[in-house]
Structures are given as structure tokens and as C-alpha cells.
Design an enzyme around this catalytic site. Structure first.
Site, PDB file in Angstrom:
ATOM      1  N   SER A  47       0.849  -1.266  -0.153  1.00  0.00           N
ATOM      2  CA  SER A  47      -0.043   0.007  -0.039  1.00  0.00           C
ATOM      3  C   SER A  47       0.941   1.263  -0.005  1.00  0.00           C
ATOM      4  O   SER A  47       0.573   2.322  -0.635  1.00  0.00           O
ATOM      5  CB  SER A  47      -0.814   0.037   1.316  1.00  0.00           C
ATOM      6  N   GLU A  48       1.813   1.149   0.539  1.00  0.00           N
ATOM      7  CA  GLU A  48       3.145   2.386   0.820  1.00  0.00           C
ATOM      8  C   GLU A  48       4.390   1.735   0.803  1.00  0.00           C
ATOM      9  O   GLU A  48       4.605   0.700   1.530  1.00  0.00           O
ATOM     10  CB  GLU A  48       2.766   3.459   1.576  1.00  0.00           C
ATOM     11  N   SER A  49       5.392   2.663   0.327  1.00  0.00           N
ATOM     12  CA  SER A  49       6.715   2.252   0.596  1.00  0.00           C
ATOM     13  C   SER A  49       7.228   3.632   0.996  1.00  0.00           C
ATOM     14  O   SER A  49       6.786   4.831   0.603  1.00  0.00           O
ATOM     15  CB  SER A  49       7.489   1.827  -0.833  1.00  0.00           C
TER      16      SER A  49
ATOM     17  N   PHE B 243      -8.552   1.704   0.217  1.00  0.00           N
ATOM     18  CA  PHE B 243      -7.694   2.499  -0.246  1.00  0.00           C
ATOM     19  C   PHE B 243      -7.721   2.653  -1.705  1.00  0.00           C
ATOM     20  O   PHE B 243      -6.520   2.212  -2.326  1.00  0.00           O
ATOM     21  CB  PHE B 243      -6.358   2.000   0.337  1.00  0.00           C
TER      22      PHE B 243
END
Length: 284
Positions: free
Chosen positions: A49-51, A215
């Protein structure tokens, strides 16, 4: 093998000591050789979902920290902040850090708790705002929630503690568990309202909540453990009078996805900022 020849990409999960739980994030401890397109490419290839991408260490615990989902840069991400802090602590030892993020300065303290490292981030100053009846109706339609699916109180609001989240309180745990939504329709609304996630919440007890976070704007159906939304929820709960100003809240997230995680949210009297704590571990 690294998804980019100039970047060593680490993989961590946040808000769980189990590599199969919590929310995974890519962490690049030295992203100085990467431009925006390269960071986005790393995030897209990882598919988390994020880095998190760190640059400009100042030798005093300070770093510049940016976050990319598979589709775009985001202003703030709690689980990737925790993951980055734990990765630095494994390399350099526990202690105090300060991350300069697009949302502002975010202090983080990492301590060793037995065999685990535990990170506490302090949010930027939060706030909440109303959502119009038409926008709420569109959100419920996109989620395929009847109006009766909402709890009578507290009222839906947009909450911010580094990123914007629409908070909706579910009437029952069964309503929260039954998540099947119109991805494109919710994504369109979220872009219009500049939302990062929609936070769906069910209250188990005075200080224990279960949460889920669609998301679609990040190209992900659901985020497994959302630290930025947890911070925003702390502000929402305080402003709504759900909890005292000196509360410690427990948020359970990810169980419905098979990736259980636990987020601890602390409110302190006289300090509007929200503290979010979680453990984490390296994956693979």
C-alpha cells in the site's frame, strides 16, 4: 533482487511482530539516487500500500521521508513511518528520530521491548471537518452500505493528522466485516475530497475499536494497518467526546484480511498531537 538497480529495498511489516501480520511496506534507507519516477516504480513493483524512501540524513536522527503508493505519492503514511524507523533502529540502534515528511515534522521514538522493537510516532497537529450530506450519501452508495449500517453516533467526519480520512462508524461488527465496494466509484469520490483512505470503525468497548480502511486511490482494495488513519481517528474520537483527553486506545485492524495487527493510539492532555505506537519486523 532489488526492483531498481540503484536502490536496496527492504521489506518490513508494521503493527505486528509476525511477518504475516500487520501492514507490509518497502523501505529504502538511501533513496538519494532515485527521482520521483524511480520511487514510484519501486512502489508499484512491490505492490504494497505504501513504501518509504529516506534521504538526507543529518547525523542527528533527522531524515527526509517520502511515501509512495503503487499509484501516487502520499503526504503521510503511518505504517511506512514505523517500518522505516524500525529498519533504522535495527541498523543504528533504538533512539529518537525526526522525519521531515510532506505533511510536516514527525518525531519517532524507537525502544526495545524484550525481543521486539517498538516505534511511537507523533503526528502533526490534527483537525476534523464536516462532510456534506450529498458526499456522505455518495460514500455510502459506493460502499453499498444502507444508512442503517451507520452507528447513530458519532457523526461521520473527515479527520486529518497528516493525511485526510473519512471516518464512518459501523453499527455492528457484521457490517464492518462485510466489505465489498465499488472500487471506481469510491476512488472518484476520494479524489474529489482529497481523501487518502476511508476509515470504517466499530467500537468494541470504551477504548477498543476494530477498523478497516479501503484505499482505492492508492491502487489497493484495503490497507491492512493504517497508522495515519489511526492518528486521525484519535483526533476524531477526542473531538467527538468518545474518549477522554488522556486516553490510550487500541485499534485492531487486518483480521478480516488475514493480516491482524494492533495499533496503540495515545492522547495527552494539553497536546493536540496524536501518538501512534506499533511493533514491526523484517519480512524475509
Amino acid at each position: 533482487m532489488s526492483p531498481h538497480p540503484r536502490a536496496e529495498v527492504l521489506r518490513y511489516t508494521a503493527f505486528s511482530a509476525d511477518p504475516g501480520g500487520g501492514n507490509p511496506a518497502g523501505v529504502v534507507l538511501d533513496a538519494s539516487g532515485l527521482d520521483d519516477a524511480a520511487m514510484l516504480a519501486v512502489a508499484a513493483e512491490l505492490g504494497y500500500s505504501e513504501s518509504a524512501f529516506l534521504t538526507a540524513p543529518d547525523g542527528r536522527g533527522g531524515h527526509t521521508l517520502r511515501y509512495f503508493s503503487p499509484k501516487a505519492e502520499v503526504p503521510f503514511c503511518g505504517h511506512a513511518t514505523v517500518a522505516a524507523a524500525i529498519a533504522l533502529a535495527e541498523r543504528d540502534g533504538p533512539g529518537d528520530l525526526v522525519f521531515s515528511t510532506p505533511a510536516g515534522q514527525v518525531p519517532v521514538t524507537v525502544v526495545r521491548d524484550g525481543d521486539e522493537l517498538r516505534a511511537t510516532l507523533t503526528s502533526v497537529e490534527p483537525h476534523t471537518e464536516d462532510i456534506t450530506p450529498d458526499d456522505l450519501a455518495e460514500a455510502l452508495a459506493a460502499l453499498d452500505w444502507p444508512a442503517a449500517g451507520l452507528a447513530p453516533a458519532p457523526a461521520p467526519r473527515i479527520a486529518y493528522a497528516g493525511a485526510r480520512h473519512l471516518v464512518l462508524a459501523a453499527a455492528t461488527r457484521e457490517r464492518l466485516a462485510d466489505l465489498s465496494y465499488d472500487f471506481a466509484r469510491l476512488e472518484t469520490l476520494m479524489h474529489r475530497l482529497a481523501l487518502t483512505t476511508v476509515q470504517l470503525v466499530w467500537r468494541e468497548s470504551g477504548t477498543v475499536f476494530h477498523v478497516r480502511n479501503p484505499f482505492p486511490v492508492g491502487g489497493v482494495v484495503e490497507d491492512p494497518a493504517t497508522g495515519a488513519a489511526a492518528a486521525a481517528f484519535g483526533a476524531y474520537a477526542r473531538e467527538a467526546g468518545l474518549v477522554p483527553h488522556d486516553a490510550v486506545l487500541t485499534l485492531h485492524q487486518g483480521a478480516d484480511m488475514g493480516r491482524p495487527g494492533t495499533l496503540t493510539v495515545e492522547l495527552r492532555p494539553g497536546d493536540p498531537r496524536i501518538r501512534v505506537t506499533g511493533t514491526g519486523t523484517r519480512i524475509g
